[in-house]
Design a protein around this motif. Sequence first.
Motif, PDB file in Angstrom:
ATOM      1  N   THR A  60     -32.341 -78.846  19.724  1.00 36.54           N
ATOM      2  CA  THR A  60     -33.149 -79.719  20.598  1.00 36.54           C
ATOM      3  C   THR A  60     -33.531 -79.072  21.935  1.00 36.54           C
ATOM      4  OG1 THR A  60     -31.113 -80.698  21.508  1.00 36.54           O
ATOM      5  CG2 THR A  60     -32.140 -81.848  19.663  1.00 36.54           C
ATOM      6  N   HIS A  61     -33.129 -77.826  22.198  1.00 37.64           N
ATOM      7  CA  HIS A  61     -33.237 -77.289  23.563  1.00 37.64           C
ATOM      8  C   HIS A  61     -34.657 -77.290  24.120  1.00 37.64           C
ATOM      9  CE1 HIS A  61     -34.295 -73.520  21.527  1.00 37.64           C
ATOM     10  NE2 HIS A  61     -34.745 -73.072  22.686  1.00 37.64           N
ATOM     11  N   ASP A  62     -35.658 -77.120  23.252  1.00 32.74           N
ATOM     12  CA  ASP A  62     -37.052 -77.085  23.730  1.00 32.74           C
ATOM     13  C   ASP A  62     -37.769 -78.411  23.516  1.00 32.74           C
ATOM     14  OD1 ASP A  62     -37.139 -74.571  24.854  1.00 32.74           O
ATOM     15  OD2 ASP A  62     -37.860 -73.573  23.043  1.00 32.74           O
ATOM     16  N   ILE A  63     -37.011 -79.499  23.479  1.00 27.83           N
ATOM     17  CA  ILE A  63     -37.592 -80.821  23.181  1.00 27.83           C
ATOM     18  C   ILE A  63     -38.703 -81.206  24.165  1.00 27.83           C
ATOM     19  CG2 ILE A  63     -35.859 -82.129  24.533  1.00 27.83           C
ATOM     20  CD1 ILE A  63     -35.886 -84.195  22.150  1.00 27.83           C
ATOM     21  N   ARG A 121     -34.607 -70.623  14.477  1.00 29.47           N
ATOM     22  CA  ARG A 121     -34.032 -69.305  14.716  1.00 29.47           C
ATOM     23  C   ARG A 121     -32.949 -69.340  15.802  1.00 29.47           C
ATOM     24  NH1 ARG A 121     -36.715 -64.880  14.583  1.00 29.47           N
ATOM     25  NH2 ARG A 121     -37.557 -65.067  16.660  1.00 29.47           N
ATOM     26  N   VAL A 122     -33.213 -70.082  16.885  1.00 30.82           N
ATOM     27  CA  VAL A 122     -32.204 -70.193  17.956  1.00 30.82           C
ATOM     28  C   VAL A 122     -30.941 -70.848  17.393  1.00 30.82           C
ATOM     29  CG1 VAL A 122     -31.661 -71.242  20.193  1.00 30.82           C
ATOM     30  CG2 VAL A 122     -33.928 -70.260  19.800  1.00 30.82           C
ATOM     31  N   TRP A 123     -31.132 -71.876  16.586  1.00 33.82           N
ATOM     32  CA  TRP A 123     -29.997 -72.560  15.949  1.00 33.82           C
ATOM     33  C   TRP A 123     -29.170 -71.564  15.130  1.00 33.82           C
ATOM     34  CZ3 TRP A 123     -30.843 -76.040  11.090  1.00 33.82           C
ATOM     35  CH2 TRP A 123     -29.604 -76.558  10.661  1.00 33.82           C
ATOM     36  N   ASP A 148     -40.266 -72.865  14.038  1.00 34.85           N
ATOM     37  CA  ASP A 148     -39.649 -71.560  13.762  1.00 34.85           C
ATOM     38  C   ASP A 148     -38.691 -71.164  14.878  1.00 34.85           C
ATOM     39  OD1 ASP A 148     -40.814 -71.113  11.380  1.00 34.85           O
ATOM     40  OD2 ASP A 148     -42.255 -69.616  12.073  1.00 34.85           O
ATOM     41  N   HIS A 149     -39.106 -71.414  16.120  1.00 32.97           N
ATOM     42  CA  HIS A 149     -38.291 -70.994  17.261  1.00 32.97           C
ATOM     43  C   HIS A 149     -36.927 -71.695  17.254  1.00 32.97           C
ATOM     44  CE1 HIS A 149     -37.069 -69.639  21.192  1.00 32.97           C
ATOM     45  NE2 HIS A 149     -36.860 -70.902  21.541  1.00 32.97           N
ATOM     46  N   PHE A 150     -36.928 -73.031  17.149  1.00 29.61           N
ATOM     47  CA  PHE A 150     -35.619 -73.696  17.260  1.00 29.61           C
ATOM     48  C   PHE A 150     -34.746 -73.437  16.031  1.00 29.61           C
ATOM     49  CE2 PHE A 150     -37.713 -77.685  15.560  1.00 29.61           C
ATOM     50  CZ  PHE A 150     -36.844 -77.955  14.525  1.00 29.61           C
ATOM     51  N   ALA A 199     -28.537 -66.822  22.386  1.00 35.25           N
ATOM     52  CA  ALA A 199     -29.307 -67.078  21.163  1.00 35.25           C
ATOM     53  C   ALA A 199     -30.792 -67.264  21.481  1.00 35.25           C
ATOM     54  CB  ALA A 199     -28.750 -68.316  20.463  1.00 35.25           C
ATOM     55  N   ASP A 200     -31.086 -68.008  22.547  1.00 34.82           N
ATOM     56  CA  ASP A 200     -32.483 -68.257  22.919  1.00 34.82           C
ATOM     57  C   ASP A 200     -33.152 -66.946  23.330  1.00 34.82           C
ATOM     58  OD1 ASP A 200     -34.704 -69.944  23.291  1.00 34.82           O
ATOM     59  OD2 ASP A 200     -34.196 -70.368  25.381  1.00 34.82           O
ATOM     60  N   TYR A 201     -32.402 -66.094  24.032  1.00 31.06           N
ATOM     61  CA  TYR A 201     -32.978 -64.814  24.454  1.00 31.06           C
ATOM     62  C   TYR A 201     -33.307 -63.942  23.236  1.00 31.06           C
ATOM     63  CZ  TYR A 201     -33.887 -60.326  26.460  1.00 31.06           C
ATOM     64  OH  TYR A 201     -34.507 -59.144  26.787  1.00 31.06           O
ATOM     65  N   ALA A 258     -33.990 -64.825  20.202  1.00 29.69           N
ATOM     66  CA  ALA A 258     -35.166 -65.389  19.520  1.00 29.69           C
ATOM     67  C   ALA A 258     -36.441 -65.098  20.315  1.00 29.69           C
ATOM     68  CB  ALA A 258     -34.979 -66.889  19.320  1.00 29.69           C
ATOM     69  N   ASN A 259     -36.406 -65.301  21.623  1.00 31.19           N
ATOM     70  CA  ASN A 259     -37.594 -65.052  22.446  1.00 31.19           C
ATOM     71  C   ASN A 259     -37.976 -63.574  22.438  1.00 31.19           C
ATOM     72  OD1 ASN A 259     -38.315 -67.642  23.380  1.00 31.19           O
ATOM     73  ND2 ASN A 259     -36.649 -67.601  24.878  1.00 31.19           N
ATOM     74  N   ALA A 260     -36.972 -62.696  22.480  1.00 30.63           N
ATOM     75  CA  ALA A 260     -37.248 -61.259  22.519  1.00 30.63           C
ATOM     76  C   ALA A 260     -37.904 -60.795  21.224  1.00 30.63           C
ATOM     77  CB  ALA A 260     -35.957 -60.484  22.777  1.00 30.63           C
TER      78      ALA A 260
HETATM   79 FE   LIG Z   1     -36.085 -71.608  23.438  1.00 29.09          FE
END
Ligand SMILES: [Fe+2]
Length: 153
Positions: A45-48, A17-19, A13-15, A114-116, A118-120
Motif C-alpha cells: 500500500t505504500h504508494d496508495i 515488486r516492492v512487496w 508492477d511497482h508495488f 525494497a522501494d529503492y 524497485a525504483n532503481a
Molecule cells: Fe514506491
Amino acid sequence: MIAFSDGNIHDIDHFVRVWNYAKTIAELEQIDSETQCILEVAAITHDIACPLCREKYGNTNGKHQEEEGISLVKAFLSGTGMTEAQIDRVAFLVGHHHTFRDIDCLDWQILLEADYIANATENGYSKENIRNFIQRIMKTESGIRLAQSVFCL
Ligand SMILES: [Fe+2]
C-alpha cells in the motif's frame, strides 16, 4: 490494491515488486511474523496516494505522498480485520517511506531498501547512485546482498 490502481500497470508492477523485495529481505533477516505481516501490507500500500497526488498536485512528490497516504491507507485498511495498532503502524510506514533520517525500526528500514531497489531497476539509476545508497542508507545484510546481486556490484 490492484483494483484500486484502476488499470495503471506501472503502479501495479511497482508495488508487486516492492512487496516481493520487502518480503524476501524480511524473511532472510528472520523478523518476527507480526512485523513481517505489517511490513508486507505497507509494501503493497505504500504508494496508495500516487493517483490522488497526480490529480491534486500534478506530480507524485514524496512529501505530498507521505502526508496524503496516511489517511488514505487508514480508510483502505479499516474493516479488513487488522487491529487499530497494526493499521496505525502501516500508516506510519506509508507516511515515512520517503524519509531517510532517524530510521529506528527494521520494518521501516526494509521498506526503504525494497522501494529503492524497485525504483532503481525501473528508472535505471546509475551504479554510482546505487553504490551511494547502499553505503549511506542500506543497513540490512540481506538488503545489501540483494542490491549487489540485482545490480551486479
Ligand atoms: Fe514506491
